[in-house]
Design a protein around this motif. Sequence first.
Motif, short mmCIF file in Angstrom:
data_model
loop_
_atom_site.label_atom_id
_atom_site.label_comp_id
_atom_site.label_asym_id
_atom_site.label_seq_id
_atom_site.Cartn_x
_atom_site.Cartn_y
_atom_site.Cartn_z
N PRO A 1 24.83 32.64 -34.76
CA PRO A 1 25.57 31.39 -34.59
C PRO A 1 26.86 31.58 -33.80
N ASP A 2 27.46 32.77 -33.86
CA ASP A 2 28.71 33.00 -33.15
C ASP A 2 28.49 33.65 -31.78
N ASN A 3 27.21 33.78 -31.38
CA ASN A 3 26.86 34.29 -30.05
C ASN A 3 27.27 35.74 -29.81
N ARG A 4 27.35 36.53 -30.88
CA ARG A 4 27.63 37.94 -30.69
C ARG A 4 26.92 38.76 -31.77
N ASP A 5 26.51 39.96 -31.37
CA ASP A 5 25.93 40.93 -32.29
C ASP A 5 27.00 41.93 -32.67
N GLU A 6 27.22 42.12 -33.98
CA GLU A 6 28.14 43.15 -34.43
C GLU A 6 27.45 44.51 -34.36
N ALA A 7 28.25 45.58 -34.29
CA ALA A 7 27.66 46.90 -34.09
C ALA A 7 28.57 47.98 -34.65
N ILE A 8 27.96 49.13 -34.94
CA ILE A 8 28.73 50.33 -35.25
C ILE A 8 28.65 51.26 -34.04
N CYS A 9 29.59 52.20 -33.96
CA CYS A 9 29.72 53.04 -32.78
C CYS A 9 29.45 54.50 -33.12
N PRO A 10 28.30 55.03 -32.75
CA PRO A 10 28.05 56.45 -32.96
C PRO A 10 29.00 57.31 -32.13
N HIS A 11 28.99 58.60 -32.39
CA HIS A 11 29.84 59.55 -31.66
C HIS A 11 29.63 59.44 -30.15
N ASP A 12 28.41 59.21 -29.72
CA ASP A 12 28.08 59.17 -28.29
C ASP A 12 28.02 57.75 -27.75
N VAL A 13 28.81 56.85 -28.33
CA VAL A 13 28.77 55.45 -27.90
C VAL A 13 29.12 55.29 -26.43
N ALA A 14 30.04 56.08 -25.91
CA ALA A 14 30.44 55.94 -24.51
C ALA A 14 29.29 56.22 -23.57
N ALA A 15 28.38 57.12 -23.97
CA ALA A 15 27.26 57.47 -23.12
C ALA A 15 26.02 56.63 -23.40
N ASN A 16 25.82 56.28 -24.69
CA ASN A 16 24.54 55.68 -25.07
C ASN A 16 24.65 54.33 -25.76
N GLY A 17 25.87 53.81 -25.89
CA GLY A 17 26.01 52.48 -26.45
C GLY A 17 26.03 52.45 -27.97
N PRO A 18 26.34 51.28 -28.54
CA PRO A 18 26.46 51.14 -29.99
C PRO A 18 25.12 50.91 -30.67
N LEU A 19 25.16 50.88 -31.98
CA LEU A 19 23.99 50.58 -32.81
C LEU A 19 24.18 49.18 -33.35
N LEU A 20 23.36 48.22 -32.87
CA LEU A 20 23.57 46.81 -33.17
C LEU A 20 23.05 46.43 -34.55
N ASP A 21 23.57 45.32 -35.07
CA ASP A 21 23.12 44.84 -36.37
C ASP A 21 21.64 44.49 -36.36
N ASP A 22 21.12 44.04 -35.21
CA ASP A 22 19.69 43.74 -35.13
C ASP A 22 18.86 44.99 -35.41
N GLU A 23 19.27 46.12 -34.83
CA GLU A 23 18.51 47.35 -35.04
C GLU A 23 18.69 47.88 -36.45
N LEU A 24 19.90 47.76 -37.00
CA LEU A 24 20.08 48.15 -38.40
C LEU A 24 19.18 47.34 -39.31
N SER A 25 19.08 46.04 -39.04
CA SER A 25 18.22 45.19 -39.85
C SER A 25 16.76 45.65 -39.77
N THR A 26 16.33 46.01 -38.57
CA THR A 26 14.96 46.50 -38.40
C THR A 26 14.75 47.81 -39.16
N LEU A 27 15.74 48.71 -39.09
CA LEU A 27 15.63 49.97 -39.82
C LEU A 27 15.50 49.73 -41.32
#
Length: 279
Positions: A95-121
């Motif tokens: 509803p707020d048009n954004r996905d929240e995320a956590i940032c792994p150690h390698d976020v600068a190279a490979n991006g964050p881990l989104l709430d959508d993927e956490l939900s799937t896990l």
Amino acid sequence: MFTGDTMKLALCIGINDYPGVSNDLYGCRNDAADWTAALSARGFDVRTLLDSAASGTAIRTGIADLLSRAATGDAVVITYSGHGTWVPDLDGDEPDNRDEAICPHDVAANGPLLDDELSTLFSAADPGVRTVLISDSCHSGTLARLSRPLGDDRCSSRFLAPSTFLPPPAGLPAGLAAGLPAGLAAGSAVRGGARSRPRSAALLLSACRDTEYSYDATFSGRPNGAFTYVALTALAELPPGATYRDWLRAIRAQLPSQNYPQTPALQASPAQLAWPLLA
């Protein structure tokens, strides 16, 4: 560790060091150590991922492995302390048009881990597994002021202390980086917007609302997340039979405060609220 016929499994993640970005953190490894001690004392078999060990792949694999081992009646707890962020929602489910995320150690190279993927896990767990995610990070989501300052005197006015918020890095995959609001790149606070609805199969205890920051602090000269310190202090003082609502109520007696304006939150179904606390 087995308790009767059930297992209690935990993964504690703490990331201070973020290569490629200018804002490392200070209390996250201590947070992971403190969660590990508290959960071990409650009979959990705990694994940890710290700094470089907490890559995106390692976090995904660690969560998936715990859930694959757990069966109906088992408890799985994942704690995360590190940077949090958000990116534009691309699939229209926020509803707020954004996905929240956590940032792994390698976020600068490979991006964050989104709430959508956490939900799937988390949805891969057996339906009867009691899965809990505790996230001490920004945007991981009543106001009560503290009667006394939190933290050391020298840190009691750290309103501008380094928060556990990380603007999405320039190296995000195309599409995730597209359309970022100009204010986000400058690290401005997120304002307005409806709160994302909970979709995960896990009970979520978060350090703040998803429009807020979560703060590093120092207690007796030792760095910690303000939320982690308060949550574990409150947990140690709860009586037997306390609920997750009781825990949140005890945490909110200390947060938000003048020094740490973050509002811890609990997202859970009625059935999840009936679970024994960390059991």
